[in-house]
Design a protein around this motif. Structure first.
Motif, PDB file in Angstrom:
ATOM      1  N   SER A   1      -0.124   7.330   0.848  1.00 35.75           N
ATOM      2  CA  SER A   1      -1.172   8.290   0.483  1.00 35.75           C
ATOM      3  C   SER A   1      -2.479   7.611   0.087  1.00 35.75           C
ATOM      4  O   SER A   1      -3.470   8.275  -0.184  1.00 35.75           O
ATOM      5  N   GLY A   2      -2.480   6.270   0.041  1.00 35.44           N
ATOM      6  CA  GLY A   2      -3.675   5.549  -0.361  1.00 35.44           C
ATOM      7  C   GLY A   2      -3.461   4.785  -1.645  1.00 35.44           C
ATOM      8  O   GLY A   2      -2.631   5.153  -2.491  1.00 35.44           O
TER       9      GLY A   2
ATOM     10  N   PRO B   1       0.822  -1.223   0.000  1.00 34.97           N
ATOM     11  CA  PRO B   1       0.000   0.000   0.000  1.00 34.97           C
ATOM     12  C   PRO B   1       0.850   1.264   0.000  1.00 34.97           C
ATOM     13  O   PRO B   1       1.926   1.311   0.605  1.00 34.97           O
TER      14      PRO B   1
END
Length: 601
Positions: free
Chosen positions: A511-512, A508
């Motif tokens: 920041s997303g 992941p």
């Protein structure tokens, strides 16, 4: 006492009638009263004398008995030689399961200065800067010419450095004896041991305190005089730990990984025989904590305990085992694997198109996301969540390290259908490799919960039964097929019946979302599967290896699996584990460190 009146009225009247002198009666009574007072005083004095005599006799008897006991007792050194509380500098050793030293104490010296006693401050500053290159000459000279009466120069110096300072010949430079913590194996087991530092310091001694790892977890026990220096015995096996670190370091280099983690534990007891996180550090010279950036970039970061990773397809065996336990499926049940599968607005796909349906066995062997989600849907989100919780994925491990609470899994706060789906194939829930090892050990332990521990030969209580023995054995049988004909064929080590599951999870972004070209590759294994004794988990952070076709491969089957196979080859003989069908091998001594050859195919 009732006193007689000095002039009784009746006698006085009779005396007057007879012509006698009333004053004689008073004199007589006064004499009698005086005699009575003297007798009472004498009786009180006698009582006091008897009491004092008894007390003196008791005191002399007590002293005599005590002197006799001391005289007949064996001579011993006094424990306390000063009125003030001394600095407790003695610290117990830490050993591996066989008593080999992992941490001990070494007598050394500190160097301090009395600036007002220096004869030649310029020479002292110049010579010290030469002996200790990390010291600044100008700062030393400023200190030596200040009004300070005392300051430390070096908290620890070697005998050679001590002699060099002694040769300066300045009376203002003084030495103080002290004990320091020594880790004779250097980097070996550094994350487990953690490290130690000085607490309260004096010129003649210093308090040694644990600052991380088991050194801090067991700090009070290691310093407790009541233990009389008894060593702390860990479950670690030093030769096994050394071999694991060697193989992981070589595998990390070959696979061009950012980091690596490995843990080996006994199935029945949960005792950890080896646990390594790379990069590591030397606890004799522990680096400063990293305050900025990604914590995993620091060598102090323990990936096995503190790492929180989405562990990918290694999770797929859990819904399958649970569904078999609930008798919803068996290994030959056909499951719809038509891809893509849609849940709400999300689509779930398989890495390959495996056709319209697969058996449960082939879902695990081929690692079908869609098939795993279908099985998880049979179970339902609530039962799935409760089962993962019973395996320990909702709480930190109870391993005896101060870092353990920081490794609490990242669990979704809500558990809708899409979360249940992604968690079933190892996404959406982040846990440590140690959590995964404990869960696989539970499968290998006939479904009875296993809790990892670093203490050897302790009374390890049995865990609760979270899965039926029949379902647990069927799950191991499926994992064996993954090695025989599935994604982990490179894990086959002749004679050791390795069973396991690969997991390749996209990494992941902070920041997303997820990176397109960064993964965490994991292989969780049990061996030998016919009589499960050990669980081995290997995780590589951002691996990448050249595939046979000339391209790059990041899958766990091409990266983590070969490393795990080499570990089984190296570790099994060290533990005295004979290939299946042979007698138990004697445990062999560790061989010299050497680079481990790993296939890049």
């Amino acid at each position: 006492m009732i006193r007689t009146p000095l002039r009784p009225l009746a006698r006085i009247l009779r005396a007057r009638d007879q012509g006698a002198d009333p004053d004689a009666i008073e004199a007589e009574n006064r004499a009698l009263r005086s005699a009575e007072i003297q007798d009472e005083a004498r009786r009180r004095a006698d009582k006091r004398l008897w009491l004092m005599s008894g007390l003196f006799m008791l005191a002399f008897a007590t002293v005599g008995v005590r002197m006799g006991m001391v005289a007949s007792a064996a001579p011993s050194e006094p424990r306390i030689q000063a009125r003030s509380a001394p600095i407790i500098s003695q610290r117990a050793d830490i050993t591996d399961r066989e008593g080999r030293i992992l941490a001990t104490n070494l007598l050394t010296h500190s160097l301090y200065v009395h600036p007002h006693q220096l004869i030649d401050p310029d020479k002292a500053a110049r010579e010290l800067a030469r002996i200790f290159p990390d010291l600044n000459h100008d700062r030393l000279l400023k200190l030596f010419k200040s009004d300070r009466k005392f300051d430390w120069i070096k908290k620890k110096i070697s005998p050679e450095q001590m002699q060099a300072v002694h040769d300066i010949g300045d009376p203002g430079l003084l030495f103080g004896p002290r004990e320091m913590r020594l880790y004779p194996n250097g980097h070996l087991a550094s994350h487990i041991l953690g490290g130690a530092s000085f607490g309260v310091e004096g010129v003649s001694s210093a308090e040694v305190l644990g600052i991380a790892g088991v050194e801090k977890q067991f700090d009070a026990d290691l310093r407790d005089p009541a233990n009389e220096g008894a060593p702390l015995r860990l479950s670690i096996d030093l030769p096994v730990q050394s071999a694991m670190e060697d193989v992981l370091a070589s595998g990390m280099k070959v696979m061009r990984a950012k980091g690596a983690a490995g843990v080996l534990l006994e199935v029945r007891s949960g005792e950890i025989l080896a646990m390594a996180s790379l990069p590591d550090f030397d606890p004799n010279d522990r680096p400063r904590p990293q305050l900025k950036g990604d914590p995993s970039d620091s060598p102090l970061f323990n990936r096995v305990v503190q790492g929180q990773y989405e562990l990918g397809s290694t999770f797929k065996i859990f819904p399958v085992a649970q569904a078999m336990d609930l008798r919803l499926i068996n290994r030959n049940t056909w499951i719809n694997t038509h891809t893509p599968m849609k849940i709400g607005k999300y689509q779930i796909r398989d890495f390959h198109n495996y056709g319209e349906s697969l058996t449960v066995e082939d879902i695990i062997v081929k690692s079908s996301n869609v098939g795993t989600v279908r099985i998880a849907q049979m179970i339902g989100p609530d039962r799935q969540r409760d089962f993962l919780k019973s395996l320990g994925f909702f709480e930190p491990t109870r391993i005896e390290m101060v870092e353990a609470p920081t490794g609490k899994p990242l669990v979704p706060t809500r558990w809708p259908a899409v979360t249940a789906a992604t968690v079933s194939f190892g996404h959406g829930l982040a846990a440590s490799p140690l959590h995964l090892a404990a869960a696989y050990a539970t499968l290998a332990n006939d479904g009875r919960r296993v809790r990892p521990t670093l203490r050897h030969a302790q009374d390890h209580p049995q865990g609760e039964q979270v899965l039926s023995p029949q379902a647990a054995r069927q799950a191991l049988s499926l994992l064996r097929q993954v090695v025989v004909r599935g994604t982990a064929r490179q894990a086959e080590v002749a004679g050791y019946e390795v069973a396991g599951k690969t997991g390749t999870a996209d990494k992941p972004r902070p920041s997303g979302g997820y990176y397109d070209n960064k993964v965490v590759a994991t292989f969780a294994s049990v061996f030998p599967v016919s009589d499960p004794k050990y669980v081995l988990v290997v995780t590589l952070d951002e691996p990448s290896v050249q595939s046979g076709g000339g391209g790059e491969s990041r899958t766990a089957g091409m990266t983590a699996v070969p490393v795990a196979a080499e570990l089984v080859r190296r570790l099994a003989p060290l533990m005295g584990l004979a290939p299946v069908g042979e007698t138990t091998l004697p445990k062999i001594a560790p061989r010299p460190k050497a680079a481990v050859r790993l296939s890049q195919n």
